[in-house]
Design a protein around this motif. Structure first.
Motif, PDB file in Angstrom:
ATOM      1  N   PHE A   1      44.807  49.915  39.975  1.00 21.42           N
ATOM      2  CA  PHE A   1      45.512  50.221  38.728  1.00 21.42           C
ATOM      3  C   PHE A   1      44.579  49.902  37.567  1.00 21.42           C
ATOM      4  O   PHE A   1      44.115  48.777  37.426  1.00 21.42           O
ATOM      5  CB  PHE A   1      46.789  49.371  38.676  1.00 21.42           C
ATOM      6  CG  PHE A   1      47.603  49.578  37.442  1.00 21.42           C
ATOM      7  CD1 PHE A   1      48.143  50.815  37.155  1.00 21.42           C
ATOM      8  CD2 PHE A   1      47.828  48.532  36.550  1.00 21.42           C
ATOM      9  CE1 PHE A   1      48.890  51.013  36.004  1.00 21.42           C
ATOM     10  CE2 PHE A   1      48.573  48.725  35.408  1.00 21.42           C
ATOM     11  CZ  PHE A   1      49.109  49.966  35.133  1.00 21.42           C
ATOM     12  N   TYR A   2      44.288  50.906  36.758  1.00 20.33           N
ATOM     13  CA  TYR A   2      43.363  50.732  35.625  1.00 20.33           C
ATOM     14  C   TYR A   2      44.140  50.315  34.376  1.00 20.33           C
ATOM     15  O   TYR A   2      45.189  50.890  34.083  1.00 20.33           O
ATOM     16  CB  TYR A   2      42.681  52.063  35.285  1.00 20.33           C
ATOM     17  CG  TYR A   2      41.573  52.488  36.204  1.00 20.33           C
ATOM     18  CD1 TYR A   2      40.253  52.500  35.773  1.00 20.33           C
ATOM     19  CD2 TYR A   2      41.833  52.913  37.503  1.00 20.33           C
ATOM     20  CE1 TYR A   2      39.226  52.926  36.608  1.00 20.33           C
ATOM     21  CE2 TYR A   2      40.808  53.326  38.349  1.00 20.33           C
ATOM     22  CZ  TYR A   2      39.513  53.324  37.886  1.00 20.33           C
ATOM     23  OH  TYR A   2      38.498  53.735  38.708  1.00 20.33           O
ATOM     24  N   ILE A   3      43.597  49.355  33.638  1.00 16.50           N
ATOM     25  CA  ILE A   3      44.154  49.025  32.319  1.00 16.50           C
ATOM     26  C   ILE A   3      43.044  49.338  31.314  1.00 16.50           C
ATOM     27  O   ILE A   3      42.031  48.639  31.240  1.00 16.50           O
ATOM     28  CB  ILE A   3      44.558  47.537  32.218  1.00 16.50           C
ATOM     29  CG1 ILE A   3      45.393  47.125  33.441  1.00 16.50           C
ATOM     30  CG2 ILE A   3      45.347  47.272  30.938  1.00 16.50           C
ATOM     31  CD1 ILE A   3      45.415  45.656  33.726  1.00 16.50           C
ATOM     32  N   LEU A   4      43.239  50.416  30.565  1.00 14.91           N
ATOM     33  CA  LEU A   4      42.160  50.938  29.712  1.00 14.91           C
ATOM     34  C   LEU A   4      42.356  50.531  28.250  1.00 14.91           C
ATOM     35  O   LEU A   4      43.478  50.582  27.737  1.00 14.91           O
ATOM     36  CB  LEU A   4      42.131  52.471  29.783  1.00 14.91           C
ATOM     37  CG  LEU A   4      41.871  53.074  31.165  1.00 14.91           C
ATOM     38  CD1 LEU A   4      42.290  54.527  31.196  1.00 14.91           C
ATOM     39  CD2 LEU A   4      40.417  52.950  31.543  1.00 14.91           C
ATOM     40  N   PRO A   5      41.268  50.162  27.554  1.00 12.30           N
ATOM     41  CA  PRO A   5      41.409  49.861  26.124  1.00 12.30           C
ATOM     42  C   PRO A   5      41.574  51.126  25.280  1.00 12.30           C
ATOM     43  O   PRO A   5      42.095  51.083  24.181  1.00 12.30           O
ATOM     44  CB  PRO A   5      40.104  49.149  25.777  1.00 12.30           C
ATOM     45  CG  PRO A   5      39.143  49.494  26.852  1.00 12.30           C
ATOM     46  CD  PRO A   5      39.927  49.882  28.073  1.00 12.30           C
ATOM     47  N   PHE A   6      41.105  52.275  25.821  1.00  9.92           N
ATOM     48  CA  PHE A   6      41.155  53.530  25.064  1.00  9.92           C
ATOM     49  C   PHE A   6      42.321  54.397  25.532  1.00  9.92           C
ATOM     50  O   PHE A   6      42.601  54.479  26.723  1.00  9.92           O
ATOM     51  CB  PHE A   6      39.863  54.331  25.279  1.00  9.92           C
ATOM     52  CG  PHE A   6      38.698  53.855  24.447  1.00  9.92           C
ATOM     53  CD1 PHE A   6      38.286  54.570  23.337  1.00  9.92           C
ATOM     54  CD2 PHE A   6      38.014  52.698  24.783  1.00  9.92           C
ATOM     55  CE1 PHE A   6      37.199  54.151  22.579  1.00  9.92           C
ATOM     56  CE2 PHE A   6      36.925  52.259  24.028  1.00  9.92           C
ATOM     57  CZ  PHE A   6      36.521  52.995  22.918  1.00  9.92           C
TER      58      PHE A   6
END
Length: 396
Positions: A55-60
């Motif tokens: 699961f990715y948590i992206l700043p963008f």
């Protein structure tokens, strides 16, 4: 004074001191199915034993920096002891931001760089401007170039004349690597196997097997053929993260066309997906995005510029960003531009050796130019004048 160059992309951060080599590090945090409670940051991805269902948590989001908590954690990790051991008081930073960035995001970035980290000086700049600087450095006789930056969230087309960007000619297409990976996930989930949670694995599949078709309809005909006649078909072995750590493409001579594989490998059989997914860069309307493809957008951009400069732009088109690595991308773009551009003008599309780090290399070169000290804002300037000094100095 040391200069740290950070090309802060939405998918990877390209970072390194101006006298050293670049490191490419995921610009996000991860959680895995197996250890839900632990969050991994940036290159800690390598520590995850089983990256399935990652699961990715992206700043963008949509190309703009919106999640400062995640971005701060990634930066803390990059600037910290394990990575670059940054001595903030003696370090200048060159950091990239998207075109037409929102002023609130710019102000937050100024605050974090100067007030939290307390860098000695900073330069906020577009990645395309660094690419243009790099290009003019390698070809000092050229006056103009057109940077095509196809990244994670968007594809930007930006014309530069003598290192100055021409804002009227900038075009953005809302197609990038993230959209391509998501589309491939949907196609595979619909046709073969549910992979909607496997962003990490399918992104690898995309990078390993996709290519840009030179003759789309001809390739479509081949992809419809059966068994051995279908020369485009590839079998991709999915990783199980115990014996197979990383997915790979089966050699053509080992492919079984009739019947099943003896081994217990999990196989994805890919045919027209291989070229239909990157085709979206050229025809976004294929999936209902009512926008121009890259070739039309380039022509539209060049035609909006003064007529006497147009021949120079057609001859100096520079490709940067991860999507330009698809095999056949440069050749297809050059062929389509040739058919769209005025017949008497030569067209030249240049793919650098490393298009992903091209703008970082430009930042490295910029840090060693005599004008560099004039371009940055120092911490003293910032403390005295606040955000307005950054707005005056950074031509964003």
């Amino acid at each position: 004074m040391a200069t740290l160059v950070l090309d802060n992309g939405a998918y990877t951060a390209k970072i390194g001191y101006s006298l050293e080599k670049v490191s490419i590090i995921p610009n996000c945090q991860f959680r895995s199915k197996t250890s839900r409670l632990k969050t991994f940051t940036a290159n800690q991805l390598d520590e995850i034993k089983d990256p399935s269902g990652l699961f990715y948590i992206l700043p963008f989001q949509k190309g703009y920096l919106v999640n400062w908590d995640v971005q701060r954690k990634v930066w803390d990790h990059l600037f910290g002891k394990e990575m670059f051991k940054v001595e903030f008081a003696d370090t200048s930073i060159v950091i990239t931001e998207p075109y037409f960035n929102f002023s609130l995001i710019q102000e937050s970035m100024n605050e974090i760089l100067f007030e939290e980290y307390q860098f000695q000086s900073a330069l906020r700049i577009n990645a395309g401007s660094l690419s243009a600087h790099h290009y003019f450095h390698t070809k000092p006789t050229e006056l103009c170039c057109l940077v095509v930056d196809s990244g994670f969230s968007f594809t930007h087309i930006a014309p530069y004349c003598r290192s100055k960007k021409m804002k009227d000619g900038i075009r953005r297409i809302n197609v990038g690597g993230k959209l391509l990976t998501n589309h491939l996930k949907e196609i595979i989930s619909y046709r073969q196997l549910h992979v909607m949670d496997e962003t990490h694995v399918i992104n690898q599949v995309k990078e390993d097997v996709c290519y840009v078709s030179q003759q789309f309809y001809k390739d479509m005909e081949i992809a419809q053929m059966k068994a051995e006649e279908n020369t485009l078909m590839r079998d991709y072995v999915l990783p199980d993260f115990s014996s197979i750590k990383k997915g790979f493409c089966k050699p053509r001579e080992e492919m079984v066309f009739n019947g099943k594989y003896k081994t217990g490998e999990q196989i994805l059989r890919l045919a027209n997906e291989r070229f239909a997914v990157p085709e979206m860069l050229f025809h976004p309307s294929d999936i209902g995005i009512q926008e121009m493809g890259i070739p039309e957008a380039i022509v539209d951009s060049i035609q909006s510029l003064p007529e006497e400069m147009q021949p120079h732009f057609y001859q100096n088109i520079v490709l940067t960003g991860g999507n330009t690595l698809f095999p056949g991308f440069r050749e297809r773009l050059e062929a389509e531009l040739r058919s769209l551009a005025p017949a008497h003008l030569p067209v030249s599309v240049i793919l650098p050796e490393n298009p992903v780090c091209y703008s970082w290399e430009g930042g490295k070169l910029l840090a060693h130019t005599p004008d560099y000290d004039e371009m940055v804002v120092t911490r003293e300037d910032y403390e005295e004048n606040g955000h307005c000094i950054c707005e005056d100095k950074f031509d964003i």
